[in-house]
Structures are given as C-alpha cells and as structure tokens.
Design a protein around this motif. Structure first.
Motif, PDB file in Angstrom:
ATOM      1  N   THR A 272       0.829  -1.205   0.000  1.00 23.15           N
ATOM      2  CA  THR A 272       0.000   0.000   0.000  1.00 23.15           C
ATOM      3  C   THR A 272       0.864   1.256   0.000  1.00 23.15           C
ATOM      4  O   THR A 272       0.603   2.213  -0.738  1.00 23.15           O
ATOM      5  CB  THR A 272      -0.930  -0.003   1.226  1.00 23.15           C
ATOM      6  OG1 THR A 272      -1.775  -1.156   1.168  1.00 23.15           O
ATOM      7  CG2 THR A 272      -1.803   1.246   1.255  1.00 23.15           C
ATOM      8  N   THR A 273       1.911   1.254   0.828  1.00 27.15           N
ATOM      9  CA  THR A 273       2.813   2.406   0.874  1.00 27.15           C
ATOM     10  C   THR A 273       3.565   2.558  -0.444  1.00 27.15           C
ATOM     11  O   THR A 273       3.728   3.673  -0.963  1.00 27.15           O
ATOM     12  CB  THR A 273       3.813   2.247   2.035  1.00 27.15           C
ATOM     13  OG1 THR A 273       3.116   1.879   3.220  1.00 27.15           O
ATOM     14  CG2 THR A 273       4.562   3.545   2.285  1.00 27.15           C
ATOM     15  N   TRP A 274       4.047   1.438  -0.993  1.00 26.12           N
ATOM     16  CA  TRP A 274       4.789   1.479  -2.254  1.00 26.12           C
ATOM     17  C   TRP A 274       3.937   2.048  -3.387  1.00 26.12           C
ATOM     18  O   TRP A 274       4.414   2.792  -4.231  1.00 26.12           O
ATOM     19  CB  TRP A 274       5.278   0.069  -2.612  1.00 26.12           C
ATOM     20  CG  TRP A 274       5.950  -0.025  -3.939  1.00 26.12           C
ATOM     21  CD1 TRP A 274       5.380  -0.351  -5.146  1.00 26.12           C
ATOM     22  CD2 TRP A 274       7.336   0.238  -4.221  1.00 26.12           C
ATOM     23  NE1 TRP A 274       6.314  -0.315  -6.142  1.00 26.12           N
ATOM     24  CE2 TRP A 274       7.525   0.039  -5.605  1.00 26.12           C
ATOM     25  CE3 TRP A 274       8.423   0.606  -3.431  1.00 26.12           C
ATOM     26  CZ2 TRP A 274       8.771   0.198  -6.218  1.00 26.12           C
ATOM     27  CZ3 TRP A 274       9.657   0.764  -4.048  1.00 26.12           C
ATOM     28  CH2 TRP A 274       9.825   0.573  -5.418  1.00 26.12           C
ATOM     29  N   ARG A 275       2.663   1.693  -3.409  1.00 24.07           N
ATOM     30  CA  ARG A 275       1.757   2.135  -4.475  1.00 24.07           C
ATOM     31  C   ARG A 275       1.093   3.471  -4.168  1.00 24.07           C
ATOM     32  O   ARG A 275       0.029   3.761  -4.714  1.00 24.07           O
ATOM     33  CB  ARG A 275       0.687   1.068  -4.696  1.00 24.07           C
ATOM     34  CG  ARG A 275       1.236  -0.280  -5.191  1.00 24.07           C
ATOM     35  CD  ARG A 275       1.530  -0.248  -6.670  1.00 24.07           C
ATOM     36  NE  ARG A 275       2.030  -1.533  -7.149  1.00 24.07           N
ATOM     37  CZ  ARG A 275       1.272  -2.559  -7.526  1.00 24.07           C
ATOM     38  NH1 ARG A 275      -0.049  -2.458  -7.457  1.00 24.07           N
ATOM     39  NH2 ARG A 275       1.816  -3.669  -7.963  1.00 24.07           N
ATOM     40  N   ASN A 276       1.700   4.266  -3.316  1.00 16.78           N
ATOM     41  CA  ASN A 276       1.163   5.584  -2.974  1.00 16.78           C
ATOM     42  C   ASN A 276      -0.250   5.504  -2.421  1.00 16.78           C
ATOM     43  O   ASN A 276      -1.115   6.324  -2.722  1.00 16.78           O
ATOM     44  CB  ASN A 276       1.208   6.523  -4.186  1.00 16.78           C
ATOM     45  CG  ASN A 276       2.611   6.934  -4.546  1.00 16.78           C
ATOM     46  OD1 ASN A 276       3.412   7.223  -3.670  1.00 16.78           O
ATOM     47  ND2 ASN A 276       2.929   6.925  -5.831  1.00 16.78           N
ATOM     48  N   PHE A 277      -0.497   4.468  -1.613  1.00 19.60           N
ATOM     49  CA  PHE A 277      -1.732   4.310  -0.858  1.00 19.60           C
ATOM     50  C   PHE A 277      -2.955   4.059  -1.739  1.00 19.60           C
ATOM     51  O   PHE A 277      -4.081   4.342  -1.349  1.00 19.60           O
ATOM     52  CB  PHE A 277      -1.946   5.508   0.075  1.00 19.60           C
ATOM     53  CG  PHE A 277      -0.781   5.723   0.983  1.00 19.60           C
ATOM     54  CD1 PHE A 277      -0.671   4.999   2.152  1.00 19.60           C
ATOM     55  CD2 PHE A 277       0.235   6.604   0.657  1.00 19.60           C
ATOM     56  CE1 PHE A 277       0.437   5.165   2.980  1.00 19.60           C
ATOM     57  CE2 PHE A 277       1.334   6.768   1.477  1.00 19.60           C
ATOM     58  CZ  PHE A 277       1.434   6.044   2.646  1.00 19.60           C
ATOM     59  N   LYS A 278      -2.715   3.491  -2.911  1.00 20.51           N
ATOM     60  CA  LYS A 278      -3.819   3.029  -3.739  1.00 20.51           C
ATOM     61  C   LYS A 278      -4.249   1.646  -3.260  1.00 20.51           C
ATOM     62  O   LYS A 278      -3.442   0.833  -2.847  1.00 20.51           O
ATOM     63  CB  LYS A 278      -3.384   2.966  -5.205  1.00 20.51           C
ATOM     64  CG  LYS A 278      -3.034   4.324  -5.798  1.00 20.51           C
ATOM     65  CD  LYS A 278      -2.546   4.166  -7.227  1.00 20.51           C
ATOM     66  CE  LYS A 278      -2.144   5.523  -7.807  1.00 20.51           C
ATOM     67  NZ  LYS A 278      -1.590   5.389  -9.176  1.00 20.51           N
ATOM     68  N   ARG A 279      -5.527   1.386  -3.354  1.00 25.65           N
ATOM     69  CA  ARG A 279      -6.065   0.108  -2.914  1.00 25.65           C
ATOM     70  C   ARG A 279      -5.542  -1.021  -3.808  1.00 25.65           C
ATOM     71  O   ARG A 279      -5.558  -0.934  -5.027  1.00 25.65           O
ATOM     72  CB  ARG A 279      -7.597   0.137  -2.961  1.00 25.65           C
ATOM     73  CG  ARG A 279      -8.253  -1.082  -2.310  1.00 25.65           C
ATOM     74  CD  ARG A 279      -9.762  -0.971  -2.403  1.00 25.65           C
ATOM     75  NE  ARG A 279     -10.234   0.198  -1.674  1.00 25.65           N
ATOM     76  CZ  ARG A 279     -10.489   0.204  -0.372  1.00 25.65           C
ATOM     77  NH1 ARG A 279     -10.317  -0.907   0.334  1.00 25.65           N
ATOM     78  NH2 ARG A 279     -10.915   1.304   0.215  1.00 25.65           N
ATOM     79  N   ILE A 280      -5.067  -2.088  -3.173  1.00 22.90           N
ATOM     80  CA  ILE A 280      -4.514  -3.228  -3.896  1.00 22.90           C
ATOM     81  C   ILE A 280      -5.345  -4.468  -3.557  1.00 22.90           C
ATOM     82  O   ILE A 280      -5.474  -4.849  -2.391  1.00 22.90           O
ATOM     83  CB  ILE A 280      -3.039  -3.463  -3.514  1.00 22.90           C
ATOM     84  CG1 ILE A 280      -2.220  -2.217  -3.836  1.00 22.90           C
ATOM     85  CG2 ILE A 280      -2.485  -4.670  -4.243  1.00 22.90           C
ATOM     86  CD1 ILE A 280      -0.803  -2.282  -3.303  1.00 22.90           C
ATOM     87  N   LYS A 281      -5.930  -5.075  -4.567  1.00 16.86           N
ATOM     88  CA  LYS A 281      -6.804  -6.227  -4.340  1.00 16.86           C
ATOM     89  C   LYS A 281      -6.022  -7.524  -4.191  1.00 16.86           C
ATOM     90  O   LYS A 281      -6.346  -8.359  -3.359  1.00 16.86           O
ATOM     91  CB  LYS A 281      -7.817  -6.350  -5.478  1.00 16.86           C
ATOM     92  CG  LYS A 281      -8.823  -5.209  -5.551  1.00 16.86           C
ATOM     93  CD  LYS A 281      -9.831  -5.440  -6.669  1.00 16.86           C
ATOM     94  CE  LYS A 281     -10.861  -4.310  -6.714  1.00 16.86           C
ATOM     95  NZ  LYS A 281     -11.846  -4.525  -7.823  1.00 16.86           N
ATOM     96  N   ASN A 282      -5.022  -7.710  -5.012  1.00 17.44           N
ATOM     97  CA  ASN A 282      -4.301  -8.981  -5.031  1.00 17.44           C
ATOM     98  C   ASN A 282      -2.812  -8.772  -4.782  1.00 17.44           C
ATOM     99  O   ASN A 282      -1.986  -9.046  -5.649  1.00 17.44           O
ATOM    100  CB  ASN A 282      -4.530  -9.705  -6.359  1.00 17.44           C
ATOM    101  CG  ASN A 282      -5.999 -10.028  -6.581  1.00 17.44           C
ATOM    102  OD1 ASN A 282      -6.646 -10.602  -5.711  1.00 17.44           O
ATOM    103  ND2 ASN A 282      -6.523  -9.651  -7.746  1.00 17.44           N
ATOM    104  N   ALA A 283      -2.475  -8.275  -3.608  1.00 14.61           N
ATOM    105  CA  ALA A 283      -1.067  -8.082  -3.268  1.00 14.61           C
ATOM    106  C   ALA A 283      -0.378  -9.441  -3.160  1.00 14.61           C
ATOM    107  O   ALA A 283      -0.948 -10.385  -2.612  1.00 14.61           O
ATOM    108  CB  ALA A 283      -0.945  -7.322  -1.963  1.00 14.61           C
ATOM    109  N   PRO A 284       0.839  -9.556  -3.692  1.00 10.72           N
ATOM    110  CA  PRO A 284       1.559 -10.839  -3.638  1.00 10.72           C
ATOM    111  C   PRO A 284       2.117 -11.111  -2.249  1.00 10.72           C
ATOM    112  O   PRO A 284       3.315 -11.008  -2.000  1.00 10.72           O
ATOM    113  CB  PRO A 284       2.672 -10.636  -4.670  1.00 10.72           C
ATOM    114  CG  PRO A 284       2.923  -9.168  -4.662  1.00 10.72           C
ATOM    115  CD  PRO A 284       1.587  -8.519  -4.414  1.00 10.72           C
ATOM    116  N   CYS A 285       1.222 -11.483  -1.346  1.00  9.20           N
ATOM    117  CA  CYS A 285       1.621 -11.642   0.053  1.00  9.20           C
ATOM    118  C   CYS A 285       1.246 -13.007   0.616  1.00  9.20           C
ATOM    119  O   CYS A 285       0.920 -13.143   1.797  1.00  9.20           O
ATOM    120  CB  CYS A 285       0.999 -10.544   0.908  1.00  9.20           C
ATOM    121  SG  CYS A 285       1.691  -8.896   0.590  1.00  9.20           S
ATOM    122  N   GLY A 286       1.283 -14.024  -0.234  1.00 12.57           N
ATOM    123  CA  GLY A 286       1.075 -15.370   0.261  1.00 12.57           C
ATOM    124  C   GLY A 286       2.387 -15.958   0.722  1.00 12.57           C
ATOM    125  O   GLY A 286       3.334 -16.057  -0.062  1.00 12.57           O
TER     126      GLY A 286
END
Length: 396
Positions: free
Chosen positions: A170-184
């Motif tokens: 979220t911080t990296w993308r300038n606080f744009k909403r991310i639906k499918n962040a690669p965080c598995g």
C-alpha cells in the motif's frame, strides 16, 4: 486483521514468534541473514539509508537476492535519504531492484514541505518481518571506536508478516487500494530463532489518512496503566494531549519514567526537551538522561503486561506529520525482558534528573533558550514537516 485473533481484542493476532532486537552488529547480521534466505520477495522501507559501509553491506545482500530472482522493493524517504546519491542507488536499478524515494508534498533546492515516511520495516516472503526505529547506516551499527546509537526493534515470524506485506505494498503504491497483493507466504519456513510467543497488532500514524493508531496506543498505555509506565523516546516533546494523559496517570498513582538522551545530534531539540523537564518533575515523573552514545529508540511499556515499539517518537512531528509504524505486543515474558533492559539503562547507563539540582543549575538564560527552542519546534511541528536542507542531515 488476518490470522488467529485474541479473544479480548480482535485487532491482535496471537501465536506470533517474536524477538527483541537492539541496534548494532547483531541487528544487521540478522537483517542480512533474512535477506539472504528470501525466496520470493523483499520489502525494505526506511527513513534513512546511508551510502556508507553498512549501507553497502545491506545493498550487496539485496543485489545477491535480486540475482536469485527474488523480487526486491526498496522505498526510502525523500528527505531523510537525500544523501543517497544517484551513483549509489544506480546499482539497485542496474540489478533489477525496484527502488524509489517517497516524495514530499512540495520541495525545492533548499526547502522540503510535507509528511515524512518515517517508518522502518523489512518484510521477507510475507513470512518474516522487522519493525524498528533503526535506519540503515554506520551510526546504527557497531564500528571500531564508534558504538551504535541505542535503538530497538522487534523480529516477528507469523501471520502478522502477511499484514505488514500488504501494508508495504500500500505504501509502495502511494496508498492506492490493492486487491491482489503478492503476500502469500511460502509453504516452508526457516527458523531464524525467537525468544517468545506473543500477541501482536500493527499500529500506524498517517495524518493525511487520519490514522492516529499509535497516538491512541500511547493514550491507552497512560490511561489504563495500574502501576508503571516506562517511555524511551529519542525526541521527547509531548503535546498537550499526552501531557494530560501523563498528568492523569500520575494522579492515579502510576509511576511514570522517561528515558531521554543527555545529548543529541540536533542540539535545538535537546534544549526544547529540557524546557519540559520542570513540568514533568512537578508531576512526579522520573527523568533519566542516557549517558552513552546517542539514544534513538522509541518504545513504551505498560505494567509488564503489554507495550509498543517502532518508529514513533513522542512529539507532534510523529503524531501529526509523519507516516509511522509500530507494533503493540502482549506477552509478559517479552515485556519483562524489555523492562529489565530499561531498568539496566536507568541504573547503569543514565543519570536521573534531580529536581533541585536541575532548578539550581538551569538559570534564566538557559530557560530562555529552552523556551525559544520549544516554541520554535512546536511551530514547525504545527505547520507540518518543514526542513531547511542541510549538507549532512541527521536521523531521527
């Protein structure tokens, strides 16, 4: 919040492996070890990244990870890391590392206006994380004849790392909403060692998005404490609300102890801090000035029950003009370990400020300088993050 929640507070996630970290050689050895074992992605976000020996050691580890096809993302603050020259960070981009500066609202050649990204965290494979106040640079490491600035952080292995991974994106993308962040997280894990199992929640401050979670934590610590609060803060300039909370705690008979630095990289801030001493001493707050190298830590404990630790300083710059990241931890053994370290600092590494001696040696000229420093910094904090650029900016 993902994971197994605490029955008493849904914001907390239980069964997290945790370990207290201190600045110095052992901290950077763990940081590099985590990077070297990364298999999928690394997120490093830090206020200051120095282009010195320590900075290059971390850079080399990150580059080796990128050459193993690990996706590496580095975000540093545009002001705090302004000493990071193109010749240094070019090596990141040339080796496939995603690197950028967090930008202010406005800047020119001489001035900087806008919030800082003051948080410091490392997340590896959405499985392991460090949340800390420690920047990347020699002054936070142990070097010959130069002990590290005193600072602390926490290593976390568990589901909270997934949350921190999503926050990093979220911080990296300038606080744009991310639906499918690669965080598995990967199916297999590496044991980096831990000392305790604790219940953890992530806390943020970001005035642009009206998040004041860390400020609320400090209010809760001072408001709910039964016996004792210890605050370690490198730039201790509590605003009106925190002072009222301190006063309320003291009225309830809570012992409040504050550990601050005896000297600072920014002398003006030390003068402003000492302006607060008279008020604190009148409230019965015990003040300890750390006499070692520069104190840079940021944490608070509550009754040996729970605590907060991270990048947040107790002042309006952190409360109202910065992006800050802390974690709150419920674990009696962990908090006891931290309390033991604080007691050691207070008894062996610091001098308690005596009210009579302070009044006797703090003449009218010193009080005038301290008053001016306090009012000046309060004005700057009120206006927001505003700096006149320096040749050698110091960390905070």
């Amino acid at each position: 919040m993902i994971g197994k929640h605490s029955a008493s507070d849904p914001d907390f996630t239980s069964d997290q492996k945790i370990k207290l970290l201190s600045s110095g050689r052992a901290y950077f050895e763990l940081l590099i070890r985590l990077i070297e074992h990364a298999r999928e992605n690394i997120q490093l976000q830090v206020y200051i990244y120095e282009p010195d020996e320590t900075g290059q050691q971390v850079a080399d580890a990150l580059i080796r990870a990128a050459k193993r096809k690990v996706k590496v993302y580095i975000l540093v603050d545009g002001y705090g890391s302004q000493g990071l020259k193109r010749s240094f960070f070019r090596q990141f981009r040339e080796n496939g590392i995603h690197f950028r500066f967090f930008k202010p609202l406005f800047k020119s050649r001489d001035f900087y206006v806008g919030r800082r990204m003051h948080q410091k965290m490392l997340v590896v494979d959405a499985q392991y994380a460090i949340v800390t106040g420690i920047n990347i640079g020699n002054r936070y490491n142990d070097k010959p004849g130069q002990p590290a600035w005193l600072d602390f952080g926490v290593y976390i292995a568990g589901e909270v790392a997934v949350w921190l991974c999503k926050w990093g994106w979220t911080t990296w993308r300038n606080f744009k909403r991310i639906k499918n962040a690669p965080c598995g997280p990967p199916l297999t894990a590496v044991d980096f060692g831990y000392d305790h199992i604790g219940t953890v929640r992530v806390r943020r401050n970001d005035w642009v998005r009206r998040k004041y979670e860390i400020s609320d934590t400090y209010k809760a610590i001072l408001g709910k404490a039964q016996t004792r609060v210890i605050i370690l803060s490198s730039y201790f300039l509590p605003g009106y609300a925190v002072r009222e909370d301190i006063k309320g705690a003291r009225r309830r008979g809570v012992q409040v102890e504050v550990i601050v630095c005896s000297r600072m990289d920014v002398p003006l801030v030390k003068d402003a801090e000492r302006f607060m001493y008279s008020w604190l001493l009148r409230q019965g707050v015990k003040i300890y000035e750390y006499s070692g190298n520069i104190l840079h830590g940021k944490l608070a404990t509550c009754d040996d029950e729970w605590m907060t630790i991270g990048s947040f300083n107790v002042n309006d710059l952190s409360a109202r003009a910065s992006i800050e990241l802390n974690v709150d931890i419920k674990s009696k053994p962990f908090v006891r370990e931290v309390t033991d370290k604080m007691e050691y600092i207070m008894s062996r590494k610091a001098m308690r400020v005596n009210a009579d001696n302070f009044t006797q040696h703090n003449g009218w000229w010193h009080r005038l300088i301290q008053w001016f420093a306090f009012k000046f910094l309060r004005l700057i904090f009120f206006l927001g993050t505003f700096y006149i650029k320096q040749e050698d900016p110091r960390g905070n």
